[in-house]
Design an enzyme around this catalytic site. Structure first.
Site, PDB file in Angstrom:
ATOM      1  N   HIS A  37       0.836  -1.206   0.000  1.00  0.00           N
ATOM      2  CA  HIS A  37       0.000   0.000   0.000  1.00  0.00           C
ATOM      3  C   HIS A  37       0.870   1.254   0.000  1.00  0.00           C
ATOM      4  CE1 HIS A  37      -2.776  -2.817   2.107  1.00  0.00           C
ATOM      5  NE2 HIS A  37      -1.851  -2.901   3.047  1.00  0.00           N
ATOM      6  N   GLY A 194     -10.613  -5.848  23.867  1.00  0.00           N
ATOM      7  CA  GLY A 194      -9.719  -4.710  23.942  1.00  0.00           C
ATOM      8  C   GLY A 194     -10.469  -3.393  23.860  1.00  0.00           C
ATOM      9  N   ILE A 198      -8.616   1.505  19.046  1.00  0.00           N
ATOM     10  CA  ILE A 198      -9.220   0.738  17.955  1.00  0.00           C
ATOM     11  C   ILE A 198     -10.517   0.080  18.405  1.00  0.00           C
ATOM     12  CG2 ILE A 198      -8.918  -1.256  16.432  1.00  0.00           C
ATOM     13  CD1 ILE A 198      -5.917  -0.572  16.340  1.00  0.00           C
ATOM     14  N   GLY A 285      -4.192  -4.797  20.464  1.00  0.00           N
ATOM     15  CA  GLY A 285      -2.908  -4.166  20.199  1.00  0.00           C
ATOM     16  C   GLY A 285      -2.295  -4.617  18.890  1.00  0.00           C
ATOM     17  N   VAL A 286      -1.085  -4.148  18.647  1.00  0.00           N
ATOM     18  CA  VAL A 286      -0.383  -4.462  17.403  1.00  0.00           C
ATOM     19  C   VAL A 286       1.029  -4.944  17.717  1.00  0.00           C
ATOM     20  CG1 VAL A 286      -1.716  -2.809  16.042  1.00  0.00           C
ATOM     21  CG2 VAL A 286       0.410  -2.068  17.119  1.00  0.00           C
ATOM     22  N   HIS A 458     -14.837  33.847  21.234  1.00  0.00           N
ATOM     23  CA  HIS A 458     -16.169  33.513  21.736  1.00  0.00           C
ATOM     24  C   HIS A 458     -17.172  33.667  20.605  1.00  0.00           C
ATOM     25  CE1 HIS A 458     -19.578  33.277  24.527  1.00  0.00           C
ATOM     26  NE2 HIS A 458     -20.095  34.294  23.834  1.00  0.00           N
TER      27      HIS A 458
END
Length: 479
Positions: A37, A194, A198, A285-286, A458
């Site tokens: 990719h 998890g 993600i 996780g990775v 504001h």
């Protein structure tokens, strides 16, 4: 004779392609190697396409509350195929954009899979990795298999979903984020392992579209890296939306059934239960992509799966550098991009500032959004800091009320003696667009005094930031 470069970058993700561009800007003859990719996981299967999905879900959710804004929306619905198609089209646009940037900056693209044969040479072969579908066509006019030399080599190969033994994704009933981004049909129910960014983003997306969602988290707190007060706020808001959470719990076994899965869950206190769902998303996780790169042959040091570097991207082997996810946490695209610039400028001999991980912001694009930088309140206390803590709720902000987004919080943490901003933590509408104000403040070593004397426009959500600072010093005006 092997082609020779000043710099070869392995991996064309957000770290890799930025490194290549900056190197070309500095006059270095540069090539970038990619096997799958252009723009990497982030733009093709991560950061960008997930934001497209979440945007569709957000608009659909707003349509369900049209009457709150004096509007009428009847017989509205969604087409999951069209939602996915839009997301994939945006990913394709990002992919093409990076190809254009390589051409613009005269960076050679080498198509294939690279491995180091020495500290200054790589061998590129045709990849055997099965591509994720849909796969974009390879760029035109690329270089191919062969041997290439370079004075410097940057490893920017990223990371992939971590897999738990016995709960391996099958692409059908057990998903990673890849499959979760392109469902063939809308699941009626989901279990998610998890509760990091993600997992929580997919919980938010699928719940907005009507799925029953159960999130199972090993630790006692969802969004474990975030401030406990902010995480508690998110949990309360998501539970109100109908999302179920199981914390201090782990999935011990997954049984595949005709209609879906049954996840066996064990709690820390010894109790057990089970969760039945159409699909299971594994978001635990990775892990770094360090395999098959020839790192062991060259002697590059790896610790806990990540390439070991200093604050400038140097490995222990002269001429070999690493950036991004493959070099360890925080595994964030913007950290990779910053590392890319620092590393390339160091290679070019410029005076640089090493990466300060304490000033890397983190964002989660769920509903409500979460953003943070620096120390949590608990971490500041663990470090022995004498602190002042300010809080300001969105209900005290006129713009938030006008938007129909009164639920939110900005929390700031200061050193009580010096006024140093140690951390900022936010939850609520568009906080991912606000956090950079605090990141800049920390980089400029701003104290509470400068922030208090700064005029915030504001009506804006940004006024909550100043009010939080004021509150830390007993001076909040609108609460």
């Amino acid at each position: 004779m092997a082609d020779s470069y000043d710099l070869i970058v392995i991996g064309a993700g957000p770290g890799g392609y930025v490194a290549a561009i900056r190197a070309a800007q500095l006059g270095l003859k540069t090539a970038i190697v990619e096997r799958e990719h252009m723009a990497g996981i982030c733009s093709n299967w991560g950061c960008i396409p997930t934001k497209a999905l979440l945007r569709s879900a957000e608009i659909y959710s707003h349509m369900g509350h049209a009457k709150d804004y004096g509007l009428t929306a009847e017989k509205f619905g969604f087409d999951i195929d069209a939602i996915v198609k839009r997301s994939r089209a945006i990913a394709g646009q990002m992919n093409n954009g990076v190809q254009f940037l390589m051409k613009k900056n005269k960076v050679d693209i080498i198509w294939g899979e690279a491995a180091l044969t020495s500290a200054n040479e790589i061998k590129v072969v045709k990849t055997t990795k099965k591509p994720m579908e849909p796969q974009w066509p390879a760029p035109k006019n690329t270089l191919g298999e062969g041997t290439y030399k370079a004075k410097n080599i940057i490893i920017a190969t990223g990371a992939r979903p971590r897999v738990l033994p016995g709960i391996e994704p099958d692409g059908d009933k057990i998903w990673t984020y890849f499959e979760a981004m392109k469902p063939a049909a809308m699941p009626k129910s989901l279990a998610i392992m998890g509760s990091g960014a993600i997992g929580i983003e997919f919980a938010s997306f699928y719940r907005s579209l009507g799925a029953e969602v159960t999130v199972i988290e090993l630790l006692p707190q969802i969004l474990p890296v975030e401030d406990a007060e902010v995480a508690a706020h998110v949990r309360k808001r998501m539970e109100k939306r109908g999302i179920k959470f199981m914390t201090d719990a782990k999935v011990s076994k997954v049984e595949k059934t005709k209609d879906g899965i049954i996840a066996s869950v064990e709690f820390k206190d010894g109790k057990t239960t089970s969760v039945a769902a159409d699909k299971l998303i594994s978001a635990v996780g990775v892990q770094c992509n360090t395999e098959n790169l020839g790192l062991e042959k060259v002697g590059v040091k790896i610790d806990r799966g990540a390439i070991v570097i200093d604050g400038y991207g140097r490995t222990n082997v002269p001429g070999v550098w690493a950036i991004g996810d493959v070099a360890g946490p925080p595994m964030l695209a913007h950290k990779a991009e910053h590392e890319a610039v620092v590393t390339v400028e160091t290679i070019a001999g410029l005076k640089t500032h090493g990466l300060d991980k304490s000033k890397v912001p983190g964002c989660t694009y769920c509903e409500p959004q979460v953003a943070s930088v620096g120390l949590t309140e608990a971490k500041a206390k663990e470090a022995g800091r004498d602190i002042k803590v300010g809080r300001f709720p969105f209900i005290g902000n006129g713009k938030a009320i006008a938007l129909g987004e009164p639920d939110g919080l900005v929390k700031t943490i200061f050193d009580a003696k010096t006024g140093e901003l140690l951390g900022a933590h936010m939850v609520g509408a568009e906080v991912t667009e606000l956090i950079q104000g605090f990141v800049i403040s920390m980089n400029l070593e701003t104290t509470e005094e400068e922030l208090i004397h700064t005029i915030f426009p504001h009506p804006t959500l940004s006024e909550t930031m100043k009010e939080s600072v004021l509150d830390a010093y007993g001076r909040a005006l609108n609460i």
